[in-house]
Enzyme design. Structure first.
Site, mmCIF file in Angstrom:
data_model
loop_
_atom_site.group_PDB
_atom_site.id
_atom_site.type_symbol
_atom_site.label_atom_id
_atom_site.label_comp_id
_atom_site.label_asym_id
_atom_site.label_seq_id
_atom_site.Cartn_x
_atom_site.Cartn_y
_atom_site.Cartn_z
ATOM 1 N N SER A 1 0.855 -1.188 0.000
ATOM 2 C CA SER A 1 0.000 0.000 0.000
ATOM 3 C C SER A 1 0.890 1.237 0.000
ATOM 4 C CB SER A 1 -0.904 -0.023 1.239
ATOM 5 O OG SER A 1 -1.865 1.000 1.118
ATOM 6 N N GLU A 2 0.495 2.257 -0.780
ATOM 7 C CA GLU A 2 1.364 3.429 -1.006
ATOM 8 C C GLU A 2 1.829 4.097 0.290
ATOM 9 O OE1 GLU A 2 -1.487 2.664 -2.807
ATOM 10 O OE2 GLU A 2 -1.933 4.495 -3.929
ATOM 11 N N ASN A 3 1.000 4.002 1.331
ATOM 12 C CA ASN A 3 1.362 4.679 2.576
ATOM 13 C C ASN A 3 2.385 3.889 3.387
ATOM 14 O OD1 ASN A 3 -0.838 2.893 2.939
ATOM 15 N ND2 ASN A 3 -1.310 3.787 4.915
#
Lengths: 214, 226
Positions: free
Chosen positions: A47-49
């Site tokens: 996930s990008e975060n």
């Protein structure tokens, strides 16, 4: 005609992901893909975060408020998971370390161009998030979307009319009517059609020329 | 003796001037320095440029700062949320500027600033409206656009633990923009929930070495508001 449901589209995409891939799933229908990977197959969801090794959604009441995905929904971790900050997470994406990204789309063009972030350059409040980084950096990009808009306009097109997210980046499209590959120099090649859908019907609902598999 | 721990939010934000570029950490509400944002509202600095991933939810925090007319511009990747009413209204009325930046480019521009790199080339946004007007170059047969470093006057970040040297740990997905923003501002202020003795934090657990951090303030607060 019996179109594929969203769950069926997600299941088809999930079954096409081989063991060992690191996969980023976009917000919306793509999120469902994680639920359909066969349990014996190890796929790593990023996930990008900064979460690598995202697991399924937690049971109600079990949410960890410090643990969310890029869609800001609570998540769990799998064994082997790790955290990084945003700079490292996007270096991972932009540096070609993500095997596959699955996104939704407004339009996909026959050359693989993707439009999925804005329906006008003058959007009241445009938002892009990580879509352009994923389009440019992921090694493969699959799109999950309805075959046409709600009012019946094709979303598979010769040239995107909406602002682009990335150039020639989409390699496969799963719609409610068919699964198609985007083949460089050729365009949309139909791999599978939903029950009761035939080639001519599919062509009539598409804005670009479709090809039968050779 | 090095001691970066300050006793109050007001002390932590002393000297933030009008017109500052303020980097604000967090992704959604996780790792977002809510107490420092509230403190900035109290502190009164205006004409701010805020660099952040999201543009606030509801009418609290960053949304409140914007509603009070204190933000001239945001540099942001995703100014949309379940309830982005304040930003959307101000933007529609032409009362706030938006520089929309792809999320990875935002992180990398900040990283570059912190690493002494004035500009870099990336494939992100090539062929899209967000590359318009930017210098383009071809390397190894692929097109890239030039992006410039993005530095702040102030960075407001959230960690989980800190010691008096300003070493920080993060919790869960709460690192996000915080460690990179800590490298790229003249004044770096961190809020944390726990203060530890020097030496208590294992060196491998430290996500941001204190060298980057100027002030630490401890705040009692619960989980992020999701």
């Amino acid at each position: 005609m019996k179109p594929f449901s969203r769950e069926e589209m997600a299941r088809k995409a999930a079954h096409d992901i081989p063991e060992g891939w690191c996969v980023n799933l976009g917000i919306g229908i793509p999120t469902l893909v994680a639920n359909h990977v066969p349990p014996e197959r190890e796929v790593i969801f990023q996930s990008e975060n900064g979460v690598i090794g995202m697991g399924p959604a937690p049971a109600e009441g079990e949410e960890d408020p410090w643990l969310i995905n890029a869609g800001k929904q609570p998540i769990t971790l799998v064994k082997g998971a790790s955290f990084v900050g945003h700079a490292d997470s996007f270096a991972m994406i932009r540096g070609g370390h993500i095997d596959l990204c699955v996104l939704g789309a407004f339009e996909v063009a026959e050359n693989g161009d993707l439009a999925n972030w804005a329906t006008s350059v003058n959007d009241t409040a445009p938002a892009v998030g990580g879509a352009m980084d994923l389009a440019a950096g992921a090694r493969r990009l699959w799109v999950l979307m309805e075959h046409t808009t709600k009012d019946g306009r094709p979303k598979l097109v010769e040239r995107c009319s909406y602002p682009l997210t990335g150039l020639a980046c989409v390699t496969r499209v799963y719609t409610n009517l068919a699964v198609l590959d985007v083949v460089p120099g050729q365009g949309f090649v139909v791999r599978e059609m939903a029950p009761g859908v035939d080639f001519d019907m599919l062509q009539a609902k598409s804005g670009a020329k479709l090809h039968r598999p050779s | 003796m090095i001691n970066k721990i300050v006793r109050s939010i007001a002390e932590a934000l002393e000297g933030v001037r009008d017109g500052s570029v303020v980097l604000i950490g967090g992704f959604g509400s996780v790792g977002q320095p809510d107490a420092l944002i509230e403190g900035l509202i109290e502190q009164g600095a205006k004409d701010l440029v805020c660099v952040l991933n999201n543009a606030g939810v509801g009418r609290v925090g960053v949304a409140k700062l914007m509603e009070l007319g204190r933000v001239r511009k945001i540099v942001c990747s995703f100014p949309r949320s379940s309830d982005p009413v304040v930003f959307e209204t101000l933007y529609r009325e032409g009362k706030i500027e938006l520089e929309l930046v792809p999320q990875g480019t935002l992180a990398e521009r900040i990283r570059a600033a912190g690493a002494g790199i004035p500009a870099f080339f990336t494939a992100t946004a090539v062929g899209t409206p967000l590359a318009q007007g930017k210098e383009a170059r071809e390397f190894n047969g692929r097109q890239y656009v030039m992006e410039t470093a993005l530095r702040g006057d102030v960075a407001l970040i959230e960690g989980w633990e800190a010691d008096r040297w300003g070493n920080l740990t993060y919790r869960g997905s709460g690192a996000n923009f915080n460690p990179v923003m800590a490298t790229a501002a003249d004044l770096v202020v961190a809020q944390v929930q726990h203060i530890r003795e020097l030496g208590e934090l294992h060196p491998h657990m430290i996500g941001t070495p204190g060298v980057y951090v100027d002030r630490v303030v401890q705040v009692d607060r619960g989980a992020p508001w999701v």
